[in-house]
Write a protein that holds these residues in place. Structure first.
Motif, PDB file in Angstrom:
ATOM      1  N   HIS A  60      -3.197   4.954  -1.462  1.00 47.90           N
ATOM      2  CA  HIS A  60      -4.035   5.790  -0.602  1.00 47.90           C
ATOM      3  C   HIS A  60      -3.451   7.201  -0.556  1.00 47.90           C
ATOM      4  CE1 HIS A  60      -5.782   2.075   1.092  1.00 47.90           C
ATOM      5  NE2 HIS A  60      -6.776   2.871   1.468  1.00 47.90           N
ATOM      6  N   THR A  65      -6.079  10.044   3.923  1.00 48.91           N
ATOM      7  CA  THR A  65      -6.837   8.889   4.395  1.00 48.91           C
ATOM      8  C   THR A  65      -6.187   8.265   5.628  1.00 48.91           C
ATOM      9  OG1 THR A  65      -5.681   7.280   2.985  1.00 48.91           O
ATOM     10  CG2 THR A  65      -7.646   8.373   2.063  1.00 48.91           C
ATOM     11  N   ASN A 103       0.870  -1.167   0.000  1.00 52.07           N
ATOM     12  CA  ASN A 103       0.000   0.000   0.000  1.00 52.07           C
ATOM     13  C   ASN A 103       0.910   1.219   0.000  1.00 52.07           C
ATOM     14  OD1 ASN A 103      -2.332   1.599   0.220  1.00 52.07           O
ATOM     15  ND2 ASN A 103      -2.056   1.748   2.421  1.00 52.07           N
ATOM     16  N   PHE A 146      -8.113   6.960  -3.127  1.00 59.21           N
ATOM     17  CA  PHE A 146      -7.805   5.523  -3.151  1.00 59.21           C
ATOM     18  C   PHE A 146      -7.862   4.975  -4.573  1.00 59.21           C
ATOM     19  CE2 PHE A 146      -9.627   1.198  -3.225  1.00 59.21           C
ATOM     20  CZ  PHE A 146      -8.640   0.507  -2.526  1.00 59.21           C
TER      21      PHE A 146
END
Length: 139
Positions: A62, A66, A21, A49
């Motif tokens: 992301h 966030t 991520n 996202f």
């Protein structure tokens, strides 16, 4: 799996193994870079996202915002490179082709393609967020 329609809970439950991520300043800019340079595909992109695929591999992007209550946010540097010390290796990408597209897409070529002793031809490209992408192919 249909990444265009899967809900957040089902997507999360489907993840296995090691996940990646990336926190980025601007999701749309990062998507454009990854599509242009590495032919990656975005799914369900928003300002916050996106699900990204590279071949059969899946990862997430992301936006910084966030992570407002996540402990990692306070560790992000104000200036790149963010991803110092990590290489994101793309074993099915032609390094010459990726380097030819990188600068026009907002990236910087750190190392031109070269043959390495471990049997791969590879290059190093930094994206605007400072992550090191390493397109590689067997020599």
């Amino acid at each position: 799996m249909d990444y265009e329609t899967i809900g957040a809970e089902d997507f999360g439950a489907s993840l296995r193994g090691i996940g990646l991520n990336l926190l980025v300043r601007d999701v749309a800019t990062q998507i454009a870079f990854l599509e242009t340079v590495f032919d990656m595909k975005p799914f369900q992109p928003t300002a916050d996202f996106a699900i990204m695929t590279y071949g059969e591999q899946v990862f997430q992007i992301h936006a910084d915002g966030t992570y407002h209550s996540n402990p990692l946010l306070g560790l992000l540097p104000e200036n790149p490179p963010r991803g110092g010390g990590i290489e994101i290796r793309l074993y099915d990408t032609d390094p010459e082709a990726a380097c030819a597209k990188a600068e026009a897409a907002g990236g910087s070529v750190l190392q031109e393609p070269m043959d390495k002793p471990h049997g791969l031809r590879e290059a190093y490209i930094l994206c605007e967020n400072g992550y090191a992408w390493v397109p590689s192919r067997v020599k």
